[in-house]
Design a protein around this motif. Structure first.
Motif, PDB file in Angstrom:
ATOM      1  N   ILE A 206       0.853  -1.183   0.000  1.00 23.82           N
ATOM      2  CA  ILE A 206       0.000   0.000   0.000  1.00 23.82           C
ATOM      3  C   ILE A 206       0.889   1.233   0.000  1.00 23.82           C
ATOM      4  O   ILE A 206       1.731   1.399   0.878  1.00 23.82           O
ATOM      5  N   GLU A 207       0.728   2.085  -1.000  1.00 25.36           N
ATOM      6  CA  GLU A 207       1.492   3.334  -1.113  1.00 25.36           C
ATOM      7  C   GLU A 207       0.844   4.380  -0.223  1.00 25.36           C
ATOM      8  O   GLU A 207      -0.311   4.721  -0.414  1.00 25.36           O
ATOM      9  N   ARG A 208       1.575   4.892   0.763  1.00 22.71           N
ATOM     10  CA  ARG A 208       1.026   5.875   1.694  1.00 22.71           C
ATOM     11  C   ARG A 208       1.377   7.305   1.324  1.00 22.71           C
ATOM     12  O   ARG A 208       0.838   8.229   1.888  1.00 22.71           O
ATOM     13  N   ARG A 209       2.286   7.492   0.375  1.00 21.53           N
ATOM     14  CA  ARG A 209       2.687   8.844   0.010  1.00 21.53           C
ATOM     15  C   ARG A 209       1.599   9.501  -0.830  1.00 21.53           C
ATOM     16  O   ARG A 209       1.021   8.880  -1.702  1.00 21.53           O
ATOM     17  N   ASN A 210       1.377  10.790  -0.575  1.00 20.12           N
ATOM     18  CA  ASN A 210       0.413  11.517  -1.400  1.00 20.12           C
ATOM     19  C   ASN A 210       1.060  12.713  -2.098  1.00 20.12           C
ATOM     20  O   ASN A 210       0.372  13.524  -2.671  1.00 20.12           O
ATOM     21  N   THR A 211       2.387  12.799  -2.044  1.00 19.80           N
ATOM     22  CA  THR A 211       3.121  13.831  -2.772  1.00 19.80           C
ATOM     23  C   THR A 211       4.256  13.159  -3.543  1.00 19.80           C
ATOM     24  O   THR A 211       4.773  12.137  -3.131  1.00 19.80           O
ATOM     25  N   GLU A 212       4.617  13.751  -4.680  1.00 21.66           N
ATOM     26  CA  GLU A 212       5.643  13.178  -5.535  1.00 21.66           C
ATOM     27  C   GLU A 212       7.025  13.280  -4.901  1.00 21.66           C
ATOM     28  O   GLU A 212       7.426  14.325  -4.397  1.00 21.66           O
ATOM     29  N   ARG A 213       7.751  12.172  -4.921  1.00 19.31           N
ATOM     30  CA  ARG A 213       9.132  12.148  -4.439  1.00 19.31           C
ATOM     31  C   ARG A 213      10.072  12.491  -5.574  1.00 19.31           C
ATOM     32  O   ARG A 213       9.878  12.054  -6.691  1.00 19.31           O
ATOM     33  N   MET A 214      11.103  13.267  -5.247  1.00 16.82           N
ATOM     34  CA  MET A 214      12.139  13.603  -6.222  1.00 16.82           C
ATOM     35  C   MET A 214      13.451  13.001  -5.726  1.00 16.82           C
ATOM     36  O   MET A 214      13.777  13.109  -4.543  1.00 16.82           O
ATOM     37  N   THR A 215      14.198  12.393  -6.628  1.00 19.12           N
ATOM     38  CA  THR A 215      15.487  11.809  -6.270  1.00 19.12           C
ATOM     39  C   THR A 215      16.480  12.918  -5.975  1.00 19.12           C
ATOM     40  O   THR A 215      16.549  13.913  -6.694  1.00 19.12           O
ATOM     41  N   THR A 216      17.218  12.753  -4.896  1.00 18.94           N
ATOM     42  CA  THR A 216      18.260  13.709  -4.515  1.00 18.94           C
ATOM     43  C   THR A 216      19.521  12.924  -4.169  1.00 18.94           C
ATOM     44  O   THR A 216      19.487  11.702  -4.040  1.00 18.94           O
ATOM     45  N   ARG A 217      20.602  13.632  -3.985  1.00 23.10           N
ATOM     46  CA  ARG A 217      21.838  12.965  -3.567  1.00 23.10           C
ATOM     47  C   ARG A 217      22.750  13.915  -2.798  1.00 23.10           C
ATOM     48  O   ARG A 217      23.953  13.725  -2.756  1.00 23.10           O
ATOM     49  N   GLY A 218      22.190  14.909  -2.207  1.00 24.56           N
ATOM     50  CA  GLY A 218      22.998  15.888  -1.501  1.00 24.56           C
ATOM     51  C   GLY A 218      23.213  15.538  -0.035  1.00 24.56           C
ATOM     52  O   GLY A 218      22.436  14.812   0.573  1.00 24.56           O
ATOM     53  N   SER A 219      24.278  16.065   0.523  1.00 31.70           N
ATOM     54  CA  SER A 219      24.548  15.903   1.951  1.00 31.70           C
ATOM     55  C   SER A 219      23.701  16.884   2.745  1.00 31.70           C
ATOM     56  O   SER A 219      23.511  18.025   2.322  1.00 31.70           O
ATOM     57  N   VAL A 220      23.173  16.407   3.859  1.00 35.88           N
ATOM     58  CA  VAL A 220      22.366  17.259   4.722  1.00 35.88           C
ATOM     59  C   VAL A 220      22.793  17.073   6.169  1.00 35.88           C
ATOM     60  O   VAL A 220      23.303  16.032   6.553  1.00 35.88           O
ATOM     61  N   ARG A 221      22.571  18.128   6.941  1.00 39.73           N
ATOM     62  CA  ARG A 221      22.747  18.057   8.392  1.00 39.73           C
ATOM     63  C   ARG A 221      21.358  17.914   8.970  1.00 39.73           C
ATOM     64  O   ARG A 221      20.412  18.551   8.520  1.00 39.73           O
ATOM     65  N   PHE A 222      21.243  17.044   9.968  1.00 41.79           N
ATOM     66  CA  PHE A 222      19.966  16.901  10.645  1.00 41.79           C
ATOM     67  C   PHE A 222      20.208  16.632  12.120  1.00 41.79           C
ATOM     68  O   PHE A 222      21.256  16.129  12.515  1.00 41.79           O
ATOM     69  N   GLU A 223      19.239  17.023  12.925  1.00 42.89           N
ATOM     70  CA  GLU A 223      19.336  16.836  14.363  1.00 42.89           C
ATOM     71  C   GLU A 223      18.282  15.827  14.788  1.00 42.89           C
ATOM     72  O   GLU A 223      17.113  15.929  14.429  1.00 42.89           O
ATOM     73  N   LEU A 224      18.725  14.850  15.550  1.00 40.52           N
ATOM     74  CA  LEU A 224      17.861  13.783  16.014  1.00 40.52           C
ATOM     75  C   LEU A 224      18.223  13.482  17.460  1.00 40.52           C
ATOM     76  O   LEU A 224      19.386  13.214  17.757  1.00 40.52           O
ATOM     77  N   GLY A 225      17.256  13.595  18.334  1.00 42.28           N
ATOM     78  CA  GLY A 225      17.531  13.337  19.752  1.00 42.28           C
ATOM     79  C   GLY A 225      18.543  14.292  20.347  1.00 42.28           C
ATOM     80  O   GLY A 225      19.319  13.905  21.215  1.00 42.28           O
ATOM     81  N   GLY A 226      18.578  15.524  19.850  1.00 38.25           N
ATOM     82  CA  GLY A 226      19.508  16.518  20.359  1.00 38.25           C
ATOM     83  C   GLY A 226      20.930  16.351  19.854  1.00 38.25           C
ATOM     84  O   GLY A 226      21.830  17.072  20.275  1.00 38.25           O
ATOM     85  N   ILE A 227      21.147  15.407  18.945  1.00 41.21           N
ATOM     86  CA  ILE A 227      22.479  15.152  18.404  1.00 41.21           C
ATOM     87  C   ILE A 227      22.487  15.496  16.921  1.00 41.21           C
ATOM     88  O   ILE A 227      21.599  15.103  16.174  1.00 41.21           O
TER      89      ILE A 227
END
Length: 109
Positions: free
Chosen positions: A3-24
């Protein structure tokens, strides 16, 4: 049956990102992006489903979300507020060197 739950189109990317998870703060590779969320791969990542996350998509622009799933080194982030479609399009450009040239020109102009 899947079952596909996405309702918006996904675009392929390959860039580096910074993200914060659990304060880290972490760095990873964003593999796809839509207005509703993204998938990031990052080694040695342990995430809890529902955990808050902040993804820096561009300098000065972050998207808040929650962990939707984790499979190995990949984690799915569901954004709390959809990101603009123009931002998704910019980050999904096929020619990353053109994207960096475009940003450099905007900063100089």
């Amino acid at each position: 049956m899947s079952i596909e739950r996405r309702n918006t189109e996904r675009m392929t990317t390959r860039g580096s990102v910074r993200f914060e998870l659990g304060g880290i703060s972490h760095f990873g590779t964003m593999r796809n992006l839509s207005q509703a969320g993204c998938m990031i791969e990052s080694p040695n990542l342990a995430a809890e489903i529902g955990e808050r996350c902040e993804v820096t998509l561009l300098p000065g622009y972050s998207a808040s979300g929650r962990v939707a799933w984790q499979l190995g080194e990949a984690v799915g982030i569901s954004f709390l507020i959809p990101v603009p479609s123009a931002l998704v399009s910019e980050l999904a450009m096929d020619d990353w060197s053109m994207r960096s040239d475009k940003r450099r020109g905007a900063a100089n102009g």
